[in-house]
Design an enzyme around this catalytic site. Sequence first.
Site, PDB file in Angstrom:
ATOM      1  N   PHE A 141       0.861  -1.181   0.000  1.00 34.34           N
ATOM      2  CA  PHE A 141       0.000   0.000   0.000  1.00 34.34           C
ATOM      3  C   PHE A 141       0.893   1.226   0.000  1.00 34.34           C
ATOM      4  O   PHE A 141       1.562   1.528   0.992  1.00 34.34           O
ATOM      5  CB  PHE A 141      -0.943   0.046   1.198  1.00 34.34           C
ATOM      6  CG  PHE A 141      -1.865   1.244   1.130  1.00 34.34           C
ATOM      7  CD1 PHE A 141      -3.013   1.209   0.351  1.00 34.34           C
ATOM      8  CD2 PHE A 141      -1.559   2.421   1.793  1.00 34.34           C
ATOM      9  CE1 PHE A 141      -3.845   2.317   0.247  1.00 34.34           C
ATOM     10  CE2 PHE A 141      -2.381   3.537   1.698  1.00 34.34           C
ATOM     11  CZ  PHE A 141      -3.543   3.481   0.919  1.00 34.34           C
ATOM     12  N   ASP A 226       9.605   2.991   1.709  1.00 34.14           N
ATOM     13  CA  ASP A 226       8.402   3.761   2.028  1.00 34.14           C
ATOM     14  C   ASP A 226       8.176   3.661   3.527  1.00 34.14           C
ATOM     15  O   ASP A 226       7.619   2.684   4.027  1.00 34.14           O
ATOM     16  CB  ASP A 226       7.210   3.200   1.249  1.00 34.14           C
ATOM     17  CG  ASP A 226       5.912   3.944   1.546  1.00 34.14           C
ATOM     18  OD1 ASP A 226       5.856   4.690   2.546  1.00 34.14           O
ATOM     19  OD2 ASP A 226       4.929   3.754   0.798  1.00 34.14           O
ATOM     20  N   LYS A 255       2.887  11.400   6.766  1.00 28.60           N
ATOM     21  CA  LYS A 255       2.091  11.218   7.973  1.00 28.60           C
ATOM     22  C   LYS A 255       2.676  11.941   9.187  1.00 28.60           C
ATOM     23  O   LYS A 255       2.454  13.118   9.382  1.00 28.60           O
ATOM     24  CB  LYS A 255       1.866   9.726   8.233  1.00 28.60           C
ATOM     25  CG  LYS A 255       0.994   9.071   7.167  1.00 28.60           C
ATOM     26  CD  LYS A 255       0.483   7.730   7.590  1.00 28.60           C
ATOM     27  CE  LYS A 255      -0.292   7.038   6.482  1.00 28.60           C
ATOM     28  NZ  LYS A 255      -1.530   7.720   6.084  1.00 28.60           N
TER      29      LYS A 255
END
Length: 400
Positions: A141, A226, A255
């Site tokens: 994801f 990531d 984030k």
Amino acid sequence: MTKTARSITAAEAHSAHNYHPLPLVVASAEGAWMTDVEGRRYLDMLAGYSALNFGHGNRRLIDAAKAQLDRVTLTSRAFHHDRFADFCTQLAELCGMEMVLPMNTGAEAVETAVKTARKWGYRVKGVPDGKAKIIVADNNFHGRTTTIVSFSTDPEARADFGPYTPGFEIVPYGDLAALEAAVDDNTVAVLLEPIQGEAGVLVPPPGYLAGVRQLTSDRNVLFIADEIQSGLGRTGKTFACEHEDVVPDMYVLGKALGGGVVPVSAVVSSAAVLGVFRAGEHGSTFGGNPLACAVALEVIAMLRGGEFQQRATELGDHLHQELGLLVGGSVEAVRGRGLWAGVDIAPALGTGLQVSEKLMDRGVLVKDTHGSTIRIAPPLVISKEDLDWGLDQLRAVLDS
């Protein structure tokens, strides 16, 4: 109708149904707790998928944002501003890298990493034009743009959004032999999550990340990590790659970099990699804006001391010890690292969504993924007492 029902009804009438949130409406939050419009308090055990690593309303971050709001919030990159150089310098130092390319959202940062790897492949490695290949893992994801869902294996994320972007090859996550077999002369990068979050907090086999690092170094391929969910303290290290003493060629961050205050993301790498860009080839109006830089600089300062990483380690050890005792019966498996866990619920008990709803009724907020799994990722500022109370509620749901 209750305030909650009125708000949800209005939202469903006027917003696209691209999410299925739990049926509560948050009005305020502080630390690890949120309060809804009815005045009921909930323990946040999700932390905005790691965007809220430092808790809701963290005073240091709010003060940094307020101070910058009174000065200047946006210039666009058409002009320099006085927070930009410090942000890039200090983030590069935190990552042990040389250059930063700031964006806003995690998906934007992943897109930036893809573009960077391709341009590096053509300009530096000498891959023929249009032939660059990036290898990714199944169950990944990395976001929801059309390019990113082109290399997703999740039908919900991918279906009906074609035609899909070429140039990607998918291999099994954690399978070093499959990765090695996929690398060829046109491979420019391997893009991986050091721990797969959306897939259910999947931790790769020991030695996998180190093997990826060795393989990519040997074959002149970029290793892109990531760390949007796994980075910035969540696993007990600044970066999850550190658990195997691995330094990738490129970090993708987001984030928690914005502290849950503003969206901030970045690609961080060497001058040899990010130096391939020339003016006009990539950008973002809001990327690296003064407000974002001010908040992110405070995040970097908080991480530099190591207290949040240590807290994630200590409370994470406790979390996994307690969750491990639940395996068998209603819990089939538990995975994770630091203050991050995936809990597989036995089908006989119910789905992950049903368990999440029962926990909500008991004042604890988590979220399901892939049907039978719930994810636990509280803010790193959570107290041990609150964490234990949340675990008590989970036990009560599992025993019901």
